[in-house]
Design an enzyme around this catalytic site. Structure first.
Site, PDB file in Angstrom:
ATOM      1  CG  HIS A 146      -2.101  -0.893   1.098  1.00  0.00           C
ATOM      2  ND1 HIS A 146      -2.055  -2.205   1.492  1.00  0.00           N
ATOM      3  CD2 HIS A 146      -3.357  -0.696   0.599  1.00  0.00           C
ATOM      4  CE1 HIS A 146      -3.213  -2.789   1.245  1.00  0.00           C
ATOM      5  NE2 HIS A 146      -4.028  -1.895   0.698  1.00  0.00           N
ATOM      6  CE  LYS A 200      -4.037  -0.429   4.733  1.00  0.00           C
ATOM      7  NZ  LYS A 200      -5.359   0.168   4.956  1.00  0.00           N
TER       8      LYS A 200
HETATM    9  N1  LIG Z   1     -12.876  -0.939   2.929  1.00  0.00           N
HETATM   10  C1  LIG Z   1     -12.216  -0.447   1.871  1.00  0.00           C
HETATM   11  O1  LIG Z   1     -12.360  -0.909   0.726  1.00  0.00           O
HETATM   12  C2  LIG Z   1     -11.275   0.714   2.064  1.00  0.00           C
HETATM   13  C3  LIG Z   1     -10.664   1.344   0.970  1.00  0.00           C
HETATM   14  C4  LIG Z   1      -9.878   2.466   1.194  1.00  0.00           C
HETATM   15  C5  LIG Z   1      -9.684   2.937   2.485  1.00  0.00           C
HETATM   16  N2  LIG Z   1     -10.275   2.281   3.536  1.00  0.00           N
HETATM   17  C6  LIG Z   1     -10.138   2.733   4.906  1.00  0.00           C
HETATM   18  O2  LIG Z   1     -10.939   3.905   5.077  1.00  0.00           O
HETATM   19  C7  LIG Z   1     -10.382   4.722   6.117  1.00  0.00           C
HETATM   20  C8  LIG Z   1     -10.210   6.145   5.614  1.00  0.00           C
HETATM   21  O3  LIG Z   1      -9.241   6.169   4.563  1.00  0.00           O
HETATM   22  P1  LIG Z   1      -8.764   7.549   3.885  1.00  0.00           P
HETATM   23  O4  LIG Z   1      -7.635   7.189   2.995  1.00  0.00           O
HETATM   24  O5  LIG Z   1      -9.933   8.286   3.309  1.00  0.00           O
HETATM   25  O6  LIG Z   1      -8.209   8.327   5.174  1.00  0.00           O
HETATM   26  P2  LIG Z   1      -8.083   9.902   5.396  1.00  0.00           P
HETATM   27  O7  LIG Z   1      -7.149  10.074   6.552  1.00  0.00           O
HETATM   28  O8  LIG Z   1      -7.758  10.594   4.122  1.00  0.00           O
HETATM   29  O9  LIG Z   1      -9.563  10.365   5.832  1.00  0.00           O
HETATM   30  C9  LIG Z   1     -10.112  10.149   7.116  1.00  0.00           C
HETATM   31  C10 LIG Z   1     -11.077  11.296   7.415  1.00  0.00           C
HETATM   32  O10 LIG Z   1     -11.682  11.051   8.690  1.00  0.00           O
HETATM   33  C11 LIG Z   1     -11.749  12.289   9.396  1.00  0.00           C
HETATM   34  N3  LIG Z   1     -11.816  12.024  10.832  1.00  0.00           N
HETATM   35  C12 LIG Z   1     -10.796  11.764  11.696  1.00  0.00           C
HETATM   36  N4  LIG Z   1     -11.263  11.524  12.935  1.00  0.00           N
HETATM   37  C13 LIG Z   1     -12.612  11.650  12.860  1.00  0.00           C
HETATM   38  C14 LIG Z   1     -13.662  11.527  13.807  1.00  0.00           C
HETATM   39  N5  LIG Z   1     -13.411  11.171  15.076  1.00  0.00           N
HETATM   40  N6  LIG Z   1     -14.930  11.726  13.375  1.00  0.00           N
HETATM   41  C15 LIG Z   1     -15.190  12.053  12.085  1.00  0.00           C
HETATM   42  N7  LIG Z   1     -14.236  12.188  11.149  1.00  0.00           N
HETATM   43  C16 LIG Z   1     -12.957  11.971  11.525  1.00  0.00           C
HETATM   44  C17 LIG Z   1     -10.485  13.035   8.995  1.00  0.00           C
HETATM   45  O11 LIG Z   1     -10.637  14.434   9.194  1.00  0.00           O
HETATM   46  C18 LIG Z   1     -10.368  12.665   7.526  1.00  0.00           C
HETATM   47  O12 LIG Z   1     -11.014  13.625   6.710  1.00  0.00           O
HETATM   48  C19 LIG Z   1      -9.074   4.010   6.523  1.00  0.00           C
HETATM   49  O13 LIG Z   1      -9.333   3.201   7.658  1.00  0.00           O
HETATM   50  C20 LIG Z   1      -8.738   3.149   5.321  1.00  0.00           C
HETATM   51  O14 LIG Z   1      -7.936   2.032   5.629  1.00  0.00           O
HETATM   52  C21 LIG Z   1     -11.058   1.197   3.340  1.00  0.00           C
END
Ligand SMILES: NC(=O)c1ccc[n+]([C@@H]2O[C@H](COP(=O)([O-])OP(=O)(O)OC[C@H]3O[C@@H](n4cnc5c(N)ncnc54)[C@H](O)[C@@H]3O)[C@@H](O)[C@H]2O)c1
Length: 251
Positions: A142, A146
């Site tokens: 990744h 991450k």
């Molecule tokens: N299931 C899947 O297919 C898949 C695919 C991609 C990413 N993900 C997961 O999704 C999650 C997010 O990924 P990302 O790349 O968008 O991360 P990112 O860090 O870009 O975004 C996370 C967002 O959450 C917000 N945030 C932080 N704490 C918070 C809270 N307590 N309440 C509300 N909002 C809050 C942040 O401000 C940020 O905008 C990760 O856990 C990642 O591993 C899952």
């Protein structure tokens, strides 16, 4: 239907927002993000889910592990199904999800892509055929931002192997494990660098031959498409636990 995007200011949240805007089945979008600036949006966006005034039909969450209790409370209190796409949950989080699923429809998947979910089925079949004859190693790659390792997808793939072979333990990274490899383990290896969206390999290693099942994600749009597909499918579902295999009809 109306969708609440949890983590709307994040990398995935932004892509989900664009995907929802282009989906004719979605006619209302609300956002929640602890660090978003509401003035940047033409839709209602809140820093705290408890302040949301609009009623919604489903939540799509791509945020952080720490947000889970707030999401679950909102979901149960308002009887709104949730699609949890965040990864890195621990045992307590999974117990919370389990408990909530008795009262409301809860979807969780470590990977929202069609290809990876088909791969999970293929790995399970391969483990059935080859598990007794092979050493299993999983390699996941990744991008360098991450936050969790191993990836949620790698855990799904390990679970698919475990579903066919009893008593397997995960060995992460093998640091200091210089002894002979035992049969009752799955080696798990994480690579982090640059902008790799996500690559997963499951190797069934035998004497003098190796079978490898592999998936590569070319862009993050596949996760957003899967999440929106799941949200549309989840609206009005009864209480219970659901995953992408339910949505895709692969169970
Ligand atoms: N299931 C899947 O297919 C898949 C695919 C991609 C990413 N993900 C997961 O999704 C999650 C997010 O990924 P990302 O790349 O968008 O991360 P990112 O860090 O870009 O975004 C996370 C967002 O959450 C917000 N945030 C932080 N704490 C918070 C809270 N307590 N309440 C509300 N909002 C809050 C942040 O401000 C940020 O905008 C990760 O856990 C990642 O591993 C899952």
């Amino acid at each position: 239907m109306k969708v609440l995007i949890y983590g709307i200011a994040g990398t995935m949240g932004k892509i989900v927002y664009e995907t929802c805007k282009n989906n004719p089945q979605i006619d209302g979008i609300v956002g929640v993000d602890k660090f978003a600036n509401a003035n940047d949006y033409t839709i209602p966006v809140y820093n705290d889910v408890n302040n949301v005034k609009e009623s919604v039909d489903c939540i799509i969450d791509f945020s952080v592990k720490a947000a889970l209790p707030d999401i679950i409370n909102y979901s149960v209190k308002n009887n709104v199904p949730c699609v949890l796409c965040t990864t890195g949950y621990d045992k307590n989080d999974l117990a919370l999800i389990e408990e909530a699923s008795k009262k409301v429809a809860v979807f969780r998947s470590g990977n929202m892509s069609v290809g990876v979910n088909a791969l999970v089925k293929l790995v399970s079949e391969a483990a059935k055929l080859l598990g007794l004859y092979s050493d299993v190693e999983i390699i996941e790659q990744h991008h360098n931002k991450k936050v969790d390792a191993p990836s949620g997808t790698a855990i799904m793939l390990a679970d698919a192997v475990k579903s066919q072979i009893d008593g397997l333990n995960i060995i992460n990274g093998r640091e200091g494990q210089c002894g002979r490899r035992t049969k009752n383990e799955i080696g798990m290896h994480a690579v982090r660098g640059g902008t790799i969206v996500g690559k997963h390999e499951v190797m069934f290693i035998m004497n003098n031959e190796v079978v490898t099942l592999k998936h590569e994600s070319e862009n993050k749009g596949i996760f957003a498409e899967g999440a929106v597909k799941a949200a549309v499918w989840m609206a009005n579902k009864p209480a219970g636990k659901y995953d992408m295999l339910d949505v895709l009809g692969l169970k």
